[in-house]
Design a protein around this motif. Structure first.
Motif, PDB file in Angstrom:
ATOM      1  N   ARG A  26       0.819  -1.213   0.000  1.00 58.22           N
ATOM      2  CA  ARG A  26       0.000   0.000   0.000  1.00 58.22           C
ATOM      3  C   ARG A  26       0.856   1.269   0.000  1.00 58.22           C
ATOM      4  NH1 ARG A  26      -4.924  -2.010   0.292  1.00 58.22           N
ATOM      5  NH2 ARG A  26      -5.331  -3.870   1.554  1.00 58.22           N
ATOM      6  N   VAL A  27       2.097   1.164  -0.436  1.00 58.88           N
ATOM      7  CA  VAL A  27       2.956   2.339  -0.577  1.00 58.88           C
ATOM      8  C   VAL A  27       2.792   2.879  -2.005  1.00 58.88           C
ATOM      9  CG1 VAL A  27       5.315   3.209  -0.525  1.00 58.88           C
ATOM     10  CG2 VAL A  27       4.604   1.458   1.110  1.00 58.88           C
ATOM     11  N   PRO A  28       2.331   4.133  -2.153  1.00 64.41           N
ATOM     12  CA  PRO A  28       2.111   4.684  -3.501  1.00 64.41           C
ATOM     13  C   PRO A  28       3.425   4.792  -4.284  1.00 64.41           C
ATOM     14  CG  PRO A  28       1.036   6.025  -1.817  1.00 64.41           C
ATOM     15  CD  PRO A  28       1.937   5.069  -1.103  1.00 64.41           C
ATOM     16  N   LYS A  31       6.729   7.032  -3.494  1.00 63.88           N
ATOM     17  CA  LYS A  31       6.864   7.181  -2.044  1.00 63.88           C
ATOM     18  C   LYS A  31       7.709   6.038  -1.502  1.00 63.88           C
ATOM     19  CE  LYS A  31       4.103  10.771  -1.795  1.00 63.88           C
ATOM     20  NZ  LYS A  31       4.569  12.115  -1.359  1.00 63.88           N
ATOM     21  N   HIS A  32       8.099   6.182  -0.238  1.00 67.46           N
ATOM     22  CA  HIS A  32       8.965   5.178   0.377  1.00 67.46           C
ATOM     23  C   HIS A  32       8.448   4.790   1.761  1.00 67.46           C
ATOM     24  CE1 HIS A  32      11.639   7.065  -2.614  1.00 67.46           C
ATOM     25  NE2 HIS A  32      12.192   5.843  -2.708  1.00 67.46           N
ATOM     26  N   LEU A  55      11.574  12.048  17.496  1.00 68.10           N
ATOM     27  CA  LEU A  55      11.293  11.889  16.068  1.00 68.10           C
ATOM     28  C   LEU A  55       9.793  11.817  15.820  1.00 68.10           C
ATOM     29  CD1 LEU A  55      14.025   9.268  15.129  1.00 68.10           C
ATOM     30  CD2 LEU A  55      14.216  11.756  15.245  1.00 68.10           C
ATOM     31  N   TYR A  56       9.344  12.520  14.784  1.00 69.68           N
ATOM     32  CA  TYR A  56       7.922  12.539  14.448  1.00 69.68           C
ATOM     33  C   TYR A  56       7.483  11.257  13.741  1.00 69.68           C
ATOM     34  CZ  TYR A  56       6.878  17.355  15.724  1.00 69.68           C
ATOM     35  OH  TYR A  56       6.639  18.514  16.427  1.00 69.68           O
ATOM     36  N   GLN A  57       8.420  10.600  13.067  1.00 70.07           N
ATOM     37  CA  GLN A  57       8.090   9.376  12.347  1.00 70.07           C
ATOM     38  C   GLN A  57       8.972   8.230  12.808  1.00 70.07           C
ATOM     39  OE1 GLN A  57       8.226  10.518   8.054  1.00 70.07           O
ATOM     40  NE2 GLN A  57       6.164   9.643   8.028  1.00 70.07           N
ATOM     41  N   LYS A  58       8.327   7.082  13.077  1.00 67.82           N
ATOM     42  CA  LYS A  58       9.056   5.884  13.432  1.00 67.82           C
ATOM     43  C   LYS A  58       8.586   4.747  12.550  1.00 67.82           C
ATOM     44  CE  LYS A  58       9.743   7.238  18.258  1.00 67.82           C
ATOM     45  NZ  LYS A  58       9.568   6.852  19.671  1.00 67.82           N
ATOM     46  N   ILE A 133       4.812   6.162   5.727  1.00 68.74           N
ATOM     47  CA  ILE A 133       5.379   6.715   4.509  1.00 68.74           C
ATOM     48  C   ILE A 133       6.332   7.847   4.873  1.00 68.74           C
ATOM     49  CG2 ILE A 133       4.883   7.701   2.250  1.00 68.74           C
ATOM     50  CD1 ILE A 133       3.726   4.914   2.682  1.00 68.74           C
ATOM     51  N   LEU A 134       7.553   7.780   4.368  1.00 72.14           N
ATOM     52  CA  LEU A 134       8.549   8.816   4.673  1.00 72.14           C
ATOM     53  C   LEU A 134       8.027  10.181   4.247  1.00 72.14           C
ATOM     54  CD1 LEU A 134      12.343   8.464   4.198  1.00 72.14           C
ATOM     55  CD2 LEU A 134      11.212  10.600   3.654  1.00 72.14           C
TER      56      LEU A 134
END
Length: 852
Positions: A26-28, A31-32, A55-58, A133-134
């Motif tokens: 399900r990664v467009p 995108k990564h 960190l905002y994203q993990k 998603i990064l």
């Protein structure tokens, strides 16, 4: 064939699951998927949680070997099940026609909302995790947060950067690089306090300042110092003081890696119409304490019709005053002529709330206009009474060490302020039916356990004594007295019991998070209603006696057609003959000793008990709330029973019975001393991992009027909250091998450790080890395997290990634990370790909430 089919099914299931586990499904495009965050601090990698939390994203959570279970569960879900279901009929209209013939059109539509078509996908989405998603914007925010984090810890010259590395198709990792430089430390600390009275107050606490010369700069320390100063000032009369009045001037110019700190507290500033005025802070005193005993928003403007003054407290009521003045004023710590203090306000609201006759109280202060210096406050305390009568019911599903499942119903009636002294009277009726596979159940009934009872409890919000105890137990310790009586009749272990209880108990809190309890007396009378059923219940005792009886019996009428001893005629007759010397057995024979031991245990467990005990219990914990996972709890108890009755018997020259014991109401009462120590410690290992340990030691020593401890006061081992590799009552004593049905003793050691971790969502896991056993000591048990003879007996400590699965429902935790016998002291030498370490000999425990 069965094994082959099982393997094939497992292979197909695993293959299907792996095929579905496309992590980037399900990664467009373009995108990564974020697979890893790497943080490099001054050239070294770090996994410190306080750093990674910035960190905002993990990346998506993983299990062992990096498998992203929750991500793959999410990928298995159909994100639009409604559209998929409708498309099935749009593309194949004849399919809808066929279904509508044996299901109505409405049912066909509802089928799309069923679990298999819709609910299972909702479950997968909720349990799973969408792919992370990064996002470069969030990465930039993470850089800012890392800067702030290190700056707030004294690294004023920190620099941060990041790199994105595309490691595979639609996959990437981020590398954060941080250069901190040298941290700044505090150098000279000075103060500039404008109001002299505040300067004097500060000097009294200056030595305990959080800020110390030579320590590393930390913003959190400055916040703590602000709060410390504010708390001290507001507890010493400075009514208008707030943390915002405390400021710090930090000078790092030409100081290298040093920082001078100047603590600044300016005068009080306030708004007067369109201008701001300043003046020195004042110390405020309490000029009046007004208590409104029946306040509600609806009657706030009504006329006061009843009032009284008691020990400088003014009590008001819109109706007739319903409380004895001292019942309320004992709970008030705000006093006329005393200084304003936040801690007294908090203590007052806490005590008033603890009375349980009012809703949560409100305390307000207003300037007393009668004081021309404007430095006096009127304290107004608003109390809203709860309903005098309240009716309650509860229905519970229970599980205990004996009862596999139980249904309990309780009905209660509470009467508040019953004697106008803020007392609370509670009367309750309870009933319970349950099922236990461990109990004698000749009729094979599912509900083979039952109990009903009535209880009466009176709670008095003070120490109930004919003299004052204020100098020993201050009212700030929130003391209370509980008087209780109860009756219960139960059918549980086959002997059936009636239980009469009575207690007179004092409770108080010596310090925050400390509790103390003193039972002036705790009385219990246990009457066995069906003692003749003993050998039906305790099958192991019957089996041992029956084997001896077949060898040495001289009376044929003691046996049935199967040549087994008849209960109760045959068992009683044979035991009597053996002990009277009417068989071939003599006192030197081992079988004679076995019969004597069986009879002693029968008498011990079937005789009625009367216990009159006095005890003291102290508990201390550092736990602050339900989410606190780093704390300890210590609990100790000492109990003495029967000594007062023996003193009275000796003083009044009572005559001992034929056993050399004193009696009360034709019953030998119990006399013993008992002490217990319980210690629990939890460590938060971060990332929802917790290490918990528990140690317990308890011993009860009979003396004087007793040769052993009553069954209700003895210890057992095994069960869902103890050594989980053994069933309840099936471990010990010592290395005896649990030869009896309900094994108990008067000394216990228990040690447990548990590592708790998150699996996914609210599903938790645990690895545990439980060690311990029970022993007989200083009583009438002579079996060497069952008794504690010194440190060498510690070799009989059993060890159970295992794993558990728990599901957290917020208000309670459902727990399943699998325990494996790792070291069994009852086995022969050389057979003690890992001989029963398999699922066939494992024990599955079900429990509610954590064991400790």
């Amino acid at each position: 064939m069965k094994k082959i089919s099982t393997k094939i099914a497992a292979f197909i299931l695993i293959a299907t699951f792996i095929c579905a586990c496309n992590a980037v499904k399900r990664v467009p495009d373009g995108k990564h998927l974020l697979t890893k965050n790497q943080i490099i601090v001054n050239g070294k990698a770090t996994k410190a949680e306080n750093v990674s939390n910035q960190l905002y994203q993990k990346p998506n959570s993983t299990l062992s070997l990096g498998f992203r279970l929750r991500l793959n569960l999410y990928n298995l879900a159909n994100l639009n099940p409604d559209s998929t279901y409708q498309a099935k009929f749009t593309n194949h209209p004849d399919k809808y026609e066929r279904k509508s013939k044996w299901l109505s059109a409405k049912q066909v539509n509802r089928l799309g909302k069923s679990f298999w078509y819709h609910g299972i996908h909702d479950f997968l989405k909720k349990t799973g995790e969408p792919p992370v998603i990064l996002d470069s914007t969030k990465t930039e925010k993470s850089i800012l947060r890392l800067n702030y984090y290190y700056f707030n810890n004294g690294f004023f010259n920190v620099s941060t950067d990041y790199k994105v590395d595309t490691v595979a198709a639609k996959r990437a990792k981020i590398k954060y690089e941080i250069s901190t430089g040298k941290p700044y430390s505090l150098d000279t600390i000075t103060t500039s306090i404008a109001t002299p009275v505040l300067d004097s107050l500060y000097e009294t606490i200056k030595s305990n300042s959080v800020l110390k010369s030579g320590t590393q700069y930390k913003t959190l320390d400055f916040d703590d110092e602000k709060n410390r100063i504010t708390t001290h000032f507001r507890n010493n009369g400075v009514y208008y003081f707030q943390p915002t009045y405390v400021n710090f001037d930090i000078d790092t110019i030409q100081k290298g890696d040093k920082a001078n700190v100047n603590l600044i507290i300016n005068d009080y500033s306030y708004q007067d119409k369109d201008s701001t005025r300043t003046e020195p802070f004042k110390i405020y005193k309490i000029s009046d304490v007004n208590i409104y005993t029946d306040y509600s928003p609806n009657n706030s403007s009504s006329k006061i019709t009843d009032s009284t003054t008691y020990k400088n407290f003014n009590l008001y009521s819109h109706e007739k005053l319903k409380y004895k003045p001292h019942a309320i004023t004992d709970a008030i710590f705000i006093t006329k002529g005393g200084l304003f203090a936040d801690n007294k306000t908090v203590l007052t609201t806490r005590y008033l709330n603890n009375l349980k006759i009012f809703n949560y109280p409100t305390v307000q202060y207003e300037i007393d206009s009668r004081d021309t210096t404007y430095s006096s406050l009127i304290a107004k305390i608003y109390l809203t009474p709860r309903k005098k009568y309240s009716f309650g019911t509860s229905l519970d599903i229970t599980h205990s060490n004996i009862q596999d499942i139980g249904i309990a119903l309780s009905i209660s009636e509470t009467i508040r302020n019953v004697f106008n002294g803020a007392e609370t009277l509670e009367a309750s009726v309870r009933g319970n039916i349950g099922s236990s596979k461990d109990l004698a159940n000749p009729n094979n009934q599912f509900f083979n356990v039952s109990e009903y009872g009535v209880d009466l409890k009176l709670n008095v919000p003070r120490i109930f004594m004919p003299f004052s105890t204020e100098k020993i137990i201050k009212k700030s310790m929130i003391p209370s007295t509980l008087m209780a009586i109860g009756f219960a009749r139960q059918r549980n272990i086959g002997l059936d019991k009636e239980n009469f209880t009575g207690a007179f108990t004092y409770n108080w809190t010596p310090k925050k998070n400390n509790t103390a309890r003193f039972d002036l007396f705790n009385a219990q009378f246990v009457q066995n209603l069906n003692p003749q059923n003993y050998f039906n219940v305790y099958g192991s005792s019957y089996t041992a006696l029956n084997e001896i009886g077949k060898t040495y019996n001289t009376e044929p009428t003691y046996f049935d057609d199967n040549n087994d001893l008849i209960i109760e005629k045959g068992t009683t007759g044979f035991i009597t003959d053996v002990l009277a010397g009417n068989t071939a057995l003599t006192s030197s024979d081992s079988d004679y000793a076995s019969v004597k031991s069986i009879e002693e245990r029968r008498l011990r467990l079937t005789e009625n008990d009367f216990i009159l005990a006095t005890s003291y219990t102290f508990t201390k914990t550092t736990k602050t709330d339900l989410l606190d996972n780093t704390f300890y709890l210590f609990k100790t108890k000492i109990e003495s029973a029967g000594s007062l009755l023996t003193l009275i018997s000796n003083t009044t020259n009572q005559v001992e019975n034929k056993n050399g014991k004193f009696e009360l109401f034709n019953l030998e009462y119990s006399e013993y001393i008992k002490t217990e120590f319980d210690y629990i410690k939890h460590w938060d290992l971060t990332k929802e991992k917790v290490l918990a340990v528990r140690s317990f030691f308890g011993i009860a020593i009979p003396f004087g009027n007793s040769d052993y401890i009553p069954f209700s006061r003895s210890y057992f081992s095994g069960g869902s909250n103890d050594n989980r590799a053994w069933q309840p009552y099936s471990l010990g004593p010592g290395s005896s091998g649990a030869k009896d049905d309900f094994n108990e003793a008067n000394m216990k050691i228990a040690l447990s450790a548990e590592f708790r971790f998150k699996i996914l969502g609210e599903l938790k896991g645990a690895l545990f080890a439980d060690a311990g056993n029970i022993w007989n000591v200083y009583d009438n048990v002579t079996d060497e395997k069952s008794t504690f003879t010194g440190f060498k007996s510690l070799k009989d400590i059993a060890l159970g290990t295992g794993f558990g699965i728990r599901y957290d429902l917020s208000f309670f935790v459902i727990r399943f634990d699998f325990g494996f016998k790792t070291y069994n002291p009852a086995n022969d030498s050389g057979q003690k370790w890992f001989r029963e370490y398999n699922f066939a000999n494992s024990v599955l425990n079900f429990g509610i909430n954590y064991p400790f």
